[in-house]
Design a protein around this motif. Sequence first.
Motif, PDB file in Angstrom:
ATOM      1  N   MET A  55       0.793  -0.986   0.075  1.00 47.33           N
ATOM      2  CA  MET A  55      -0.110  -0.005  -0.270  1.00 47.33           C
ATOM      3  C   MET A  55       0.885   1.237  -0.121  1.00 47.33           C
ATOM      4  SD  MET A  55      -1.230   0.437   3.861  1.00 47.33           S
ATOM      5  CE  MET A  55      -1.226   2.206   4.014  1.00 47.33           C
ATOM      6  N   PRO A  56       0.257   2.542  -0.494  1.00 43.08           N
ATOM      7  CA  PRO A  56       1.152   3.506  -0.606  1.00 43.08           C
ATOM      8  C   PRO A  56       0.989   4.128   0.986  1.00 43.08           C
ATOM      9  CG  PRO A  56      -0.795   4.080  -1.551  1.00 43.08           C
ATOM     10  CD  PRO A  56      -0.791   2.634  -1.255  1.00 43.08           C
ATOM     11  N   LEU A  57       2.380   4.408   1.559  1.00 42.13           N
ATOM     12  CA  LEU A  57       2.416   4.905   2.682  1.00 42.13           C
ATOM     13  C   LEU A  57       2.171   6.309   2.840  1.00 42.13           C
ATOM     14  CD1 LEU A  57       5.610   3.103   4.139  1.00 42.13           C
ATOM     15  CD2 LEU A  57       3.104   2.428   4.672  1.00 42.13           C
ATOM     16  N   GLU A  58       2.788   6.917   1.803  1.00 43.94           N
ATOM     17  CA  GLU A  58       2.579   8.416   1.711  1.00 43.94           C
ATOM     18  C   GLU A  58       0.928   8.935   1.861  1.00 43.94           C
ATOM     19  OE1 GLU A  58       5.313  10.193   0.993  1.00 43.94           O
ATOM     20  OE2 GLU A  58       4.376  11.694   1.283  1.00 43.94           O
ATOM     21  N   GLY A  59       0.752   9.661   3.222  1.00 43.78           N
ATOM     22  CA  GLY A  59      -0.159  10.227   3.627  1.00 43.78           C
ATOM     23  C   GLY A  59      -0.901   9.472   4.286  1.00 43.78           C
ATOM     24  N   ALA A  60      -1.032   8.000   4.430  1.00 41.70           N
ATOM     25  CA  ALA A  60      -1.728   7.053   5.104  1.00 41.70           C
ATOM     26  C   ALA A  60      -2.061   7.670   6.547  1.00 41.70           C
ATOM     27  CB  ALA A  60      -1.172   5.992   5.304  1.00 41.70           C
ATOM     28  N   GLN A  61      -3.370   7.167   6.788  1.00 41.21           N
ATOM     29  CA  GLN A  61      -4.014   7.447   8.124  1.00 41.21           C
ATOM     30  C   GLN A  61      -3.870   5.935   8.911  1.00 41.21           C
ATOM     31  OE1 GLN A  61      -5.560  10.675   9.131  1.00 41.21           O
ATOM     32  NE2 GLN A  61      -4.390  10.953   7.221  1.00 41.21           N
ATOM     33  N   VAL A  62      -3.166   5.945   9.954  1.00 41.74           N
ATOM     34  CA  VAL A  62      -2.651   4.750  10.555  1.00 41.74           C
ATOM     35  C   VAL A  62      -3.181   4.799  12.187  1.00 41.74           C
ATOM     36  CG1 VAL A  62      -0.715   3.384  11.174  1.00 41.74           C
ATOM     37  CG2 VAL A  62      -0.698   4.624   9.175  1.00 41.74           C
ATOM     38  N   LEU A  63      -3.333   3.661  12.530  1.00 42.08           N
ATOM     39  CA  LEU A  63      -3.756   3.193  14.206  1.00 42.08           C
ATOM     40  C   LEU A  63      -2.770   2.672  14.535  1.00 42.08           C
ATOM     41  CD1 LEU A  63      -6.155   3.765  16.507  1.00 42.08           C
ATOM     42  CD2 LEU A  63      -6.862   1.603  15.612  1.00 42.08           C
ATOM     43  N   ASP A  64      -2.277   2.927  15.774  1.00 40.75           N
ATOM     44  CA  ASP A  64      -1.301   1.778  16.467  1.00 40.75           C
ATOM     45  C   ASP A  64      -2.120   1.195  17.607  1.00 40.75           C
ATOM     46  OD1 ASP A  64       1.237   0.564  17.073  1.00 40.75           O
ATOM     47  OD2 ASP A  64       1.587   2.189  18.439  1.00 40.75           O
ATOM     48  N   GLY A  80       6.810   8.557   6.074  1.00 41.77           N
ATOM     49  CA  GLY A  80       5.753   9.433   5.120  1.00 41.77           C
ATOM     50  C   GLY A  80       4.402   9.307   5.315  1.00 41.77           C
ATOM     51  N   VAL A  81       3.839   8.572   6.437  1.00 43.81           N
ATOM     52  CA  VAL A  81       2.405   8.391   6.625  1.00 43.81           C
ATOM     53  C   VAL A  81       1.938   9.713   7.088  1.00 43.81           C
ATOM     54  CG1 VAL A  81       2.532   5.871   7.405  1.00 43.81           C
ATOM     55  CG2 VAL A  81       2.291   7.552   9.052  1.00 43.81           C
ATOM     56  N   GLY A  82       0.601   9.859   6.769  1.00 49.54           N
ATOM     57  CA  GLY A  82      -0.049  11.438   6.946  1.00 49.54           C
ATOM     58  C   GLY A  82      -0.307  11.671   8.727  1.00 49.54           C
ATOM     59  N   LYS A  83      -0.698  10.460   9.415  1.00 46.20           N
ATOM     60  CA  LYS A  83      -1.016  10.625  10.504  1.00 46.20           C
ATOM     61  C   LYS A  83      -1.024   9.271  11.312  1.00 46.20           C
ATOM     62  CE  LYS A  83      -4.138  13.442  13.295  1.00 46.20           C
ATOM     63  NZ  LYS A  83      -5.175  14.187  13.338  1.00 46.20           N
ATOM     64  N   ILE A  84      -0.754   9.210  12.462  1.00 48.11           N
ATOM     65  CA  ILE A  84      -0.701   7.857  13.351  1.00 48.11           C
ATOM     66  C   ILE A  84      -1.311   8.239  14.528  1.00 48.11           C
ATOM     67  CG2 ILE A  84       0.410   5.828  14.327  1.00 48.11           C
ATOM     68  CD1 ILE A  84       2.533   6.275  12.362  1.00 48.11           C
ATOM     69  N   TYR A  85      -2.432   7.555  14.833  1.00 52.71           N
ATOM     70  CA  TYR A  85      -2.997   7.615  16.339  1.00 52.71           C
ATOM     71  C   TYR A  85      -2.529   6.467  17.046  1.00 52.71           C
ATOM     72  CZ  TYR A  85      -6.609  10.219  13.686  1.00 52.71           C
ATOM     73  OH  TYR A  85      -7.426  10.989  12.844  1.00 52.71           O
ATOM     74  N   LEU A  86      -2.071   7.058  18.253  1.00 52.14           N
ATOM     75  CA  LEU A  86      -1.250   6.277  19.367  1.00 52.14           C
ATOM     76  C   LEU A  86      -2.395   6.029  20.359  1.00 52.14           C
ATOM     77  CD1 LEU A  86       1.991   8.192  19.730  1.00 52.14           C
ATOM     78  CD2 LEU A  86       1.608   6.319  17.935  1.00 52.14           C
ATOM     79  N   THR A  87      -2.523   4.774  20.731  1.00 57.39           N
ATOM     80  CA  THR A  87      -3.383   4.567  21.624  1.00 57.39           C
ATOM     81  C   THR A  87      -2.825   3.456  22.794  1.00 57.39           C
ATOM     82  OG1 THR A  87      -3.904   2.279  20.679  1.00 57.39           O
ATOM     83  CG2 THR A  87      -5.267   4.200  19.640  1.00 57.39           C
ATOM     84  N   ASP A  88      -3.511   3.906  24.123  1.00 56.59           N
ATOM     85  CA  ASP A  88      -3.317   2.745  25.159  1.00 56.59           C
ATOM     86  C   ASP A  88      -4.352   2.934  26.102  1.00 56.59           C
ATOM     87  OD1 ASP A  88      -1.817   1.376  27.364  1.00 56.59           O
ATOM     88  OD2 ASP A  88      -0.276   1.460  25.837  1.00 56.59           O
ATOM     89  N   LEU A  89      -4.487   1.727  27.108  1.00 55.10           N
ATOM     90  CA  LEU A  89      -5.685   1.817  28.118  1.00 55.10           C
ATOM     91  C   LEU A  89      -5.069   2.850  28.963  1.00 55.10           C
ATOM     92  CD1 LEU A  89      -5.845  -1.872  28.786  1.00 55.10           C
ATOM     93  CD2 LEU A  89      -7.560  -0.335  27.556  1.00 55.10           C
ATOM     94  N   ASN A  90      -3.781   2.967  29.222  1.00 60.62           N
ATOM     95  CA  ASN A  90      -3.444   4.071  30.359  1.00 60.62           C
ATOM     96  C   ASN A  90      -2.315   5.124  29.712  1.00 60.62           C
ATOM     97  OD1 ASN A  90      -4.470   2.598  32.397  1.00 60.62           O
ATOM     98  ND2 ASN A  90      -3.118   0.853  31.783  1.00 60.62           N
ATOM     99  N   ARG A  91      -2.476   6.211  30.100  1.00 56.12           N
ATOM    100  CA  ARG A  91      -1.543   7.062  29.393  1.00 56.12           C
ATOM    101  C   ARG A  91      -0.098   7.041  30.045  1.00 56.12           C
ATOM    102  NH1 ARG A  91      -3.262  11.647  26.283  1.00 56.12           N
ATOM    103  NH2 ARG A  91      -1.622  13.202  26.291  1.00 56.12           N
ATOM    104  N   LEU A  92       0.628   6.256  29.308  1.00 55.25           N
ATOM    105  CA  LEU A  92       1.866   5.842  29.555  1.00 55.25           C
ATOM    106  C   LEU A  92       3.131   6.510  29.223  1.00 55.25           C
ATOM    107  CD1 LEU A  92       1.554   1.935  29.007  1.00 55.25           C
ATOM    108  CD2 LEU A  92       1.327   3.188  31.190  1.00 55.25           C
ATOM    109  N   MET A  93       2.939   7.227  27.994  1.00 54.19           N
ATOM    110  CA  MET A  93       3.794   8.013  27.287  1.00 54.19           C
ATOM    111  C   MET A  93       3.955   9.287  27.887  1.00 54.19           C
ATOM    112  SD  MET A  93       4.082   8.450  23.028  1.00 54.19           S
ATOM    113  CE  MET A  93       3.382   6.723  23.029  1.00 54.19           C
ATOM    114  N   SER A  94       5.236   9.735  27.990  1.00 55.89           N
ATOM    115  CA  SER A  94       5.455  11.161  28.261  1.00 55.89           C
ATOM    116  C   SER A  94       6.606  11.874  27.422  1.00 55.89           C
ATOM    117  CB  SER A  94       6.243  11.011  29.819  1.00 55.89           C
ATOM    118  OG  SER A  94       7.176  10.168  29.830  1.00 55.89           O
ATOM    119  N   LEU A  95       7.016  13.018  27.887  1.00 56.63           N
ATOM    120  CA  LEU A  95       8.181  13.590  26.895  1.00 56.63           C
ATOM    121  C   LEU A  95       9.502  12.831  27.334  1.00 56.63           C
ATOM    122  CD1 LEU A  95       8.768  15.946  25.014  1.00 56.63           C
ATOM    123  CD2 LEU A  95       9.364  17.346  27.018  1.00 56.63           C
TER     124      LEU A  95
END
Length: 258
Positions: A11-20, A37-52
Amino acid sequence: MEMIDLIGARMPLEGAQVLDVGSGWLPIIPIMFSFRGVGKIYLTDLNRLMSLPSLNAAIRALRAEEKRIAAHWNLPPGALSAFLAQASSATNLDQALGSLRLSYLAPCDCQHLDLPANSLDLVISRAVLEHVPPPVIQNIFIEAQRLLKPGALTAHIVDNSDHWEHGDKSLSRINFLRFSADFFRWTHINSLDYQNRLRHSQYIAMLRKANLTMVEDRADVDPQALADTKTLPLHPDFQGFAPEDLAAINSWLLARKT
Ligand SMILES: C[S@@+](CC[C@H](N)C(=O)[O-])C[C@H]1O[C@@H](n2cnc3c(N)ncnc32)[C@H](O)[C@@H]1O
């Protein structure tokens, strides 16, 4: 990189809308998709684990591999650093994620997401599904089927090995298949230790049940684990499986919404 190449070939990655699904602390794979090159990636998790700090740790890990990444894709040295520069100097998580075209939806549950039907080009997960109870996986696949555009792909990398072996190399990589469900439950009183013990063929059956069509699957059969299927006293729950299915230590699953 192999995951991105396998998907990029279909599939073309350029501009793709992706869910992780289940992004955890270190969004290394989503950043790599964005770099490609994907357009946007939605990151998900049950808990908000990610930080700066955890995002910065992912960026450092990628920078450490910059030469190998550039060589793999035949890119000029410094291309990845240039891509990461804005995120590296960000002073808050949203700013850093925004510059990488990542959108953090956590806390959220991938069984039901507040995203429109037929809106995504790709749904991915890595090292997630083996920690998720089977009925929840089924719902995640059904939700992916709803969210994907017709013809779009979903790809999953699953580690089917007994994770207790990761810390004790004297164990078989399929040691956990000796135990009844009731007994095995005691090994994950701490929910972080949960492993569903599903085998490769069961993920394929669940993708199909969600009305997704298999495009490709790879079962990475471990020779020692295959030999162990003959000597370990496997619990009756696992005796009806083909030995190669039991000994498939890693799964690569690629399916399409048709
Ligand atoms: C091993 S971790 C993350 C691994 C991460 N994908 C990586 O490659 O480093 C698995 C994550 O999946 C998340 N998870 C489990 N069930 C989920 C669900 N139903 N929806 C969203 N995230 C989920 C867990 O909270 C956990 O943080």
